[in-house]
Design a protein around this motif. Structure first.
Motif, PDB file in Angstrom:
ATOM      1  N   CYS A   5       0.835  -1.209   0.000  1.00 10.27           N
ATOM      2  CA  CYS A   5       0.000   0.000   0.000  1.00 10.27           C
ATOM      3  C   CYS A   5       0.864   1.250   0.000  1.00 10.27           C
ATOM      4  O   CYS A   5       1.910   1.302   0.645  1.00 10.27           O
ATOM      5  CB  CYS A   5      -0.886   0.043   1.238  1.00 10.27           C
ATOM      6  N   LEU A   6       0.375   2.270  -0.694  1.00 15.79           N
ATOM      7  CA  LEU A   6       1.028   3.570  -0.731  1.00 15.79           C
ATOM      8  C   LEU A   6       0.280   4.534   0.168  1.00 15.79           C
ATOM      9  O   LEU A   6      -0.956   4.594   0.122  1.00 15.79           O
ATOM     10  CB  LEU A   6       1.019   4.108  -2.168  1.00 15.79           C
ATOM     11  N   GLY A   7       1.022   5.262   0.962  1.00 17.50           N
ATOM     12  CA  GLY A   7       0.420   6.327   1.766  1.00 17.50           C
ATOM     13  C   GLY A   7       0.753   7.666   1.142  1.00 17.50           C
ATOM     14  O   GLY A   7       1.752   7.805   0.423  1.00 17.50           O
ATOM     15  N   TYR A  53     -12.783   5.014   5.585  1.00 17.42           N
ATOM     16  CA  TYR A  53     -12.618   4.464   4.230  1.00 17.42           C
ATOM     17  C   TYR A  53     -11.556   5.279   3.503  1.00 17.42           C
ATOM     18  O   TYR A  53     -11.409   6.484   3.748  1.00 17.42           O
ATOM     19  CB  TYR A  53     -13.951   4.518   3.439  1.00 17.42           C
ATOM     20  N   GLU A  54     -10.830   4.619   2.606  1.00 20.60           N
ATOM     21  CA  GLU A  54      -9.903   5.288   1.676  1.00 20.60           C
ATOM     22  C   GLU A  54     -10.002   4.538   0.350  1.00 20.60           C
ATOM     23  O   GLU A  54      -9.486   3.432   0.236  1.00 20.60           O
ATOM     24  CB  GLU A  54      -8.450   5.231   2.179  1.00 20.60           C
ATOM     25  N   ALA A  55     -10.671   5.093  -0.632  1.00 18.13           N
ATOM     26  CA  ALA A  55     -10.810   4.436  -1.937  1.00 18.13           C
ATOM     27  C   ALA A  55      -9.522   4.604  -2.740  1.00 18.13           C
ATOM     28  O   ALA A  55      -8.951   5.705  -2.782  1.00 18.13           O
ATOM     29  CB  ALA A  55     -11.986   5.038  -2.708  1.00 18.13           C
ATOM     30  N   GLU A  56      -9.063   3.529  -3.344  1.00 19.32           N
ATOM     31  CA  GLU A  56      -7.772   3.560  -4.045  1.00 19.32           C
ATOM     32  C   GLU A  56      -7.808   2.669  -5.293  1.00 19.32           C
ATOM     33  O   GLU A  56      -8.434   1.608  -5.285  1.00 19.32           O
ATOM     34  CB  GLU A  56      -6.662   3.051  -3.109  1.00 19.32           C
ATOM     35  N   VAL A  57      -7.105   3.086  -6.315  1.00 22.77           N
ATOM     36  CA  VAL A  57      -6.907   2.218  -7.473  1.00 22.77           C
ATOM     37  C   VAL A  57      -5.924   1.114  -7.067  1.00 22.77           C
ATOM     38  O   VAL A  57      -4.923   1.374  -6.392  1.00 22.77           O
ATOM     39  CB  VAL A  57      -6.384   3.026  -8.682  1.00 22.77           C
ATOM     40  N   ILE A  84     -10.644  -0.553  -1.020  1.00 22.97           N
ATOM     41  CA  ILE A  84     -10.767   0.395   0.092  1.00 22.97           C
ATOM     42  C   ILE A  84      -9.691   0.051   1.129  1.00 22.97           C
ATOM     43  O   ILE A  84      -9.655  -1.084   1.626  1.00 22.97           O
ATOM     44  CB  ILE A  84     -12.168   0.323   0.765  1.00 22.97           C
ATOM     45  N   ASP A  85      -8.827   1.012   1.397  1.00 21.85           N
ATOM     46  CA  ASP A  85      -7.816   0.860   2.447  1.00 21.85           C
ATOM     47  C   ASP A  85      -8.494   1.278   3.754  1.00 21.85           C
ATOM     48  O   ASP A  85      -8.490   2.454   4.127  1.00 21.85           O
ATOM     49  CB  ASP A  85      -6.605   1.744   2.102  1.00 21.85           C
ATOM     50  N   ILE A  86      -9.123   0.300   4.418  1.00 22.71           N
ATOM     51  CA  ILE A  86      -9.860   0.620   5.652  1.00 22.71           C
ATOM     52  C   ILE A  86      -8.855   0.836   6.788  1.00 22.71           C
ATOM     53  O   ILE A  86      -7.917   0.064   6.966  1.00 22.71           O
ATOM     54  CB  ILE A  86     -10.890  -0.488   5.977  1.00 22.71           C
ATOM     55  N   ALA A 105      -3.279  -0.625  12.708  1.00 23.18           N
ATOM     56  CA  ALA A 105      -4.357   0.301  12.348  1.00 23.18           C
ATOM     57  C   ALA A 105      -4.772   0.168  10.889  1.00 23.18           C
ATOM     58  O   ALA A 105      -5.837   0.616  10.482  1.00 23.18           O
ATOM     59  CB  ALA A 105      -3.919   1.736  12.626  1.00 23.18           C
ATOM     60  N   LYS A 106      -3.915  -0.477  10.087  1.00 21.80           N
ATOM     61  CA  LYS A 106      -4.158  -0.603   8.649  1.00 21.80           C
ATOM     62  C   LYS A 106      -4.369  -2.054   8.208  1.00 21.80           C
ATOM     63  O   LYS A 106      -4.814  -2.291   7.092  1.00 21.80           O
ATOM     64  CB  LYS A 106      -2.947  -0.051   7.879  1.00 21.80           C
ATOM     65  N   GLY A 107      -3.977  -3.004   9.077  1.00 21.87           N
ATOM     66  CA  GLY A 107      -3.887  -4.378   8.585  1.00 21.87           C
ATOM     67  C   GLY A 107      -4.795  -5.390   9.235  1.00 21.87           C
ATOM     68  O   GLY A 107      -4.661  -6.593   8.997  1.00 21.87           O
ATOM     69  N   GLY A 174      -2.882   4.443  -3.199  1.00 21.23           N
ATOM     70  CA  GLY A 174      -3.037   5.663  -2.402  1.00 21.23           C
ATOM     71  C   GLY A 174      -4.413   6.277  -2.589  1.00 21.23           C
ATOM     72  O   GLY A 174      -5.074   6.041  -3.606  1.00 21.23           O
ATOM     73  N   THR A 175      -4.832   7.046  -1.594  1.00 21.46           N
ATOM     74  CA  THR A 175      -6.182   7.600  -1.636  1.00 21.46           C
ATOM     75  C   THR A 175      -6.171   9.106  -1.899  1.00 21.46           C
ATOM     76  O   THR A 175      -5.274   9.803  -1.427  1.00 21.46           O
ATOM     77  CB  THR A 175      -6.949   7.308  -0.315  1.00 21.46           C
ATOM     78  N   PRO A 176      -7.164   9.584  -2.652  1.00 21.34           N
ATOM     79  CA  PRO A 176      -7.322  11.036  -2.826  1.00 21.34           C
ATOM     80  C   PRO A 176      -8.025  11.624  -1.595  1.00 21.34           C
ATOM     81  O   PRO A 176      -8.269  10.917  -0.618  1.00 21.34           O
ATOM     82  CB  PRO A 176      -8.190  11.137  -4.068  1.00 21.34           C
TER      83      PRO A 176
END
Ligand code: MG
Length: 203
Positions: A5-7, A53-57, A84-86, A105-107, A174-176
């Motif tokens: 994942c990219l932050g 939520y974090e929507a990502e390609v 979604i990077d929840i 917190a991410k995994g 990554g999320t916008p």
């Protein structure tokens, strides 16, 4: 398989979270137990609060590779979707403040829902893909991969120096801006262009 994942890969998201723009890609991993497929519901864990939520390609690696130059990176993926990077935001913020890793917190289980993969031949140019997220019918995130700070090919070059990429690994790019809190009974529908690729509920 790995979930890479990219932050902080969209400027507007850096601004909304108060981070400086990164000078090199910010990378973290989720375990394979985080994966949530086939539009299965996501269950809010009772031991975490303020889940975002974090929507990502998301791209899927199609071939084994190590130290891949950006100019050849497109040979290593051929399918794309939205995931979604929840994120357990309160826990992540506590960890960041303490200078500690944010892995938990991410995994946690189910924190990586992904949609149906679409062949790139159908989806279009990886550097110019519209994507969006609707929650309960309202658009909450909307962007285009041309706004990425580090393009998919640049990310692959960078990440593959550290990690051998294997067939089936996936990369959340990554999320916008527009991230926010998930609530019970929310219905999330993620779109690649106009095509819904992911549709699930929060329980
Ligand atoms: Mg993210």
């Amino acid at each position: 398989m790995k979930i890479i994942c990219l932050g902080l890969n969209y400027r507007q998201h850096c601004i909304e979270t108060g981070w400086q723009f990164p000078v090199e890609p910010v990378v973290f991993l989720k375990p394979d137990s985080a994966l949530l497929k086939n539009n299965k519901p996501f269950f809010l864990p009772d031991f975490l609060e303020n889940i975002h939520y974090e929507a990502e390609v998301v791209v899927k690696i199609s071939k084994l590779g190590k130290s891949i130059a950006a100019k050849y990176a497109s040979r290593y993926y051929n399918e794309v979707t939205v995931g979604i990077d929840i994120t357990a935001r309160s826990l992540q913020n506590r960890q960041i403040k303490a200078g500690l890793p944010w892995d938990l917190a991410k995994g946690f289980d189910g924190s990586a829902p992904i949609g149906t993969f679409i062949p790139l031949s159908e989806a279009g140019n990886i550097d110019n893909l519209d994507f969006s997220l609707k929650i309960n019918g309202k658009t909450v995130q909307e962007s285009n991969t041309s706004d990425l700070i580090f393009s998919v090919d640049t990310v692959i070059e960078y990440v593959s120096k550290f990690y051998t990429l294997k067939t089936g690994d996936i990369i959340f790019t990554g999320t916008p801006s527009g991230v926010g809190k998930l609530n019970k009974n929310d219905n999330l529908v993620a779109y690649l262009g106009n095509k819904p690729v992911l549709d699930f509920v929060i329980k």
